[in-house]
Design a protein around this motif. Structure first.
Motif, mmCIF file in Angstrom:
data_model
loop_
_atom_site.group_PDB
_atom_site.id
_atom_site.type_symbol
_atom_site.label_atom_id
_atom_site.label_comp_id
_atom_site.label_asym_id
_atom_site.label_seq_id
_atom_site.Cartn_x
_atom_site.Cartn_y
_atom_site.Cartn_z
ATOM 1 N N ARG A 1 0.821 -1.220 0.000
ATOM 2 C CA ARG A 1 0.000 0.000 0.000
ATOM 3 C C ARG A 1 0.853 1.268 0.000
ATOM 4 O O ARG A 1 0.364 2.336 -0.318
ATOM 5 N N ARG A 2 2.108 1.135 0.418
ATOM 6 C CA ARG A 2 2.955 2.326 0.546
ATOM 7 C C ARG A 2 4.071 2.358 -0.497
ATOM 8 O O ARG A 2 5.044 3.096 -0.316
ATOM 9 N N LEU A 3 3.947 1.574 -1.541
ATOM 10 C CA LEU A 3 5.023 1.504 -2.540
ATOM 11 C C LEU A 3 5.359 2.879 -3.112
ATOM 12 O O LEU A 3 6.514 3.154 -3.446
ATOM 13 N N ALA A 4 4.342 3.733 -3.203
ATOM 14 C CA ALA A 4 4.577 5.049 -3.797
ATOM 15 C C ALA A 4 5.554 5.871 -2.964
ATOM 16 O O ALA A 4 6.194 6.796 -3.476
ATOM 17 N N ASP A 5 5.650 5.554 -1.660
ATOM 18 C CA ASP A 5 6.533 6.337 -0.785
ATOM 19 C C ASP A 5 7.973 5.840 -0.806
ATOM 20 O O ASP A 5 8.858 6.496 -0.250
ATOM 21 N N ILE A 6 8.219 4.674 -1.374
ATOM 22 C CA ILE A 6 9.560 4.080 -1.334
ATOM 23 C C ILE A 6 10.389 4.641 -2.485
ATOM 24 O O ILE A 6 9.977 4.576 -3.641
ATOM 25 N N GLU A 7 11.547 5.178 -2.134
ATOM 26 C CA GLU A 7 12.326 5.904 -3.143
ATOM 27 C C GLU A 7 13.411 5.065 -3.798
ATOM 28 O O GLU A 7 13.803 5.344 -4.928
ATOM 29 N N SER A 8 13.940 4.063 -3.088
ATOM 30 C CA SER A 8 15.058 3.291 -3.634
ATOM 31 C C SER A 8 15.120 1.948 -2.908
ATOM 32 O O SER A 8 14.411 1.733 -1.918
ATOM 33 N N GLN A 9 15.991 1.074 -3.397
ATOM 34 C CA GLN A 9 16.171 -0.220 -2.736
ATOM 35 C C GLN A 9 16.692 -0.033 -1.313
ATOM 36 O O GLN A 9 16.295 -0.753 -0.399
ATOM 37 N N GLU A 10 17.592 0.911 -1.149
ATOM 38 C CA GLU A 10 18.133 1.176 0.187
ATOM 39 C C GLU A 10 17.034 1.651 1.125
ATOM 40 O O GLU A 10 16.926 1.209 2.268
ATOM 41 N N HIS A 11 16.211 2.540 0.609
ATOM 42 C CA HIS A 11 15.088 3.034 1.401
ATOM 43 C C HIS A 11 14.117 1.892 1.716
ATOM 44 O O HIS A 11 13.571 1.803 2.818
#
Lengths: 135, 186
Positions: B61-71
């Motif tokens: 549900r929060r994929l849009a907030d994830i900026e990178s693999q590290e994040h």
């Protein structure tokens, strides 16, 4: 010993594999809508259209409300004018009364002054029965 | 474990666009880490799986907030650790139940003493939930102190203090259990 303990901890706490079929069970629990629904892609959902109703006429209530507001404002204005006029009348009457009182005091003072001068004038003939002061 | 450090950000982009295969690949890359945090915090395989599933459903549900693999890795560790601490506060999980013996280690390097490793893992359960989370992020996930502090919303000095006290307590218990037979040398 601390380093040894830390190395032992790293060994003991190696990540373990998730249970068999973990990913499949998770994927079956995902919401039907794709993840894009939670991001940015707009999704049009057809909603049932309600029966068309006669549009409500808001002009009359608006006019009534405006009239009410105008009447209240007019009433307030008139009350203010009346109160202001009353205060101005009272002020003028007070000033007139003050002027009359000052005039009366002035006239009275003149009269008293004249009477005093008449009583103390040396050319005034002695009144009968009036004696001179022996001293 | 540093889960899938070389995974491309394009996988994340595809998952964000609704590609469920890409999302499944992300899950496979990180599920061991998340499940291990849940298992060692809650000490039950069923609860650990429930927790891991919840974490990944939240991620979906929060994929849009994830900026990178590290994040993504940071986000998963943060949510899993805090969710586990929260569950331990609310649910009657006991901390004395031993971990399952059939646990499969993801990185099967040659352990020098399986008995001691198992005992250490058991002794970890006697730590408080926040201290346990700190120790897991430090020794299971190999995170530095600053990142552990950020993950658990904790000052770095508190992280250091948790690690120092936990190591002292673990050492004392190991000596008490005769797993080691010497006093600490500073």
């Amino acid at each position: 010993m601390t380093d040894e303990l830390e190395n032992q901890l790293r060994r003991a706490l190696r990540p373990v594999e998730a249970p068999e079929g973990f990913t499949e069970r998770l994927m079956s629990r995902l919401p039907v809508a794709p993840a894009a629904l939670y991001t940015s892609a707009p999704v049009v959902v057809a909603l049932p259209v309600p029966a068309r109703r006669k549009p409500r006429n808001f002009a009359l209530p608006a006019a009534l409300a405006a009239s009410l507001v105008a009447a209240v404002m007019l009433g307030q204005h008139m009350a203010y004018e009346i109160e202001t006029g009353r205060q101005q009348r009272e002020l003028a009457e007070g000033r007139a009364a003050s002027r009359e009182l000052m005039e009366a005091l002035r006239v009275t003072s003149q009269k008293l002054d004249m009477a005093y001068q008449a009583v103390n004038s040396p050319s005034r003939p002695a009144a009968p029965g009036e004696e001179e002061n022996p001293s | 474990m540093n889960p899938a450090p070389s995974m491309p950000d394009s996988l994340l982009t595809q998952a964000r666009a609704g590609d469920t295969d890409a999302f499944a690949a992300l899950v496979r890359a990180h599920q061991g880490s998340v499940f291990s945090i849940g298992l060692r915090m809650l000490n039950r395989r069923d609860a650990a799986e429930d927790l891991a599933q919840d974490v990944f459903l939240q991620l979906y549900r929060r994929l849009a907030d994830i900026e990178s693999q590290e994040h993504l890795g940071f986000w998963l560790r943060r949510v899993a650790s805090n969710l586990a601490i929260d569950w331990l506060r609310r649910l009657p999980y006991t901390s004395t139940q031993p971990l399952d013996d059939d646990m499969q280690v993801a990185s099967p390097e040659n352990p020098q003493d399986p008995l001691m490793d198992r005992e250490l893992a058991r002794l970890m359960n006697e730590l408080s939930p926040p201290a346990r989370a700190v120790m897991l992020l430090r020794y299971q996930e190999d995170r530095d102190l600053a990142e552990i502090g950020a993950t658990l919303d904790m000052p770095v000095n508190t992280v250091k203090s948790h690690i120092k006290r936990s190591l002292t307590a673990l050492r004392a218990r190991m000596i008490g259990a005769r797993l080691v037979d010497c006093e600490p040398r500073e």
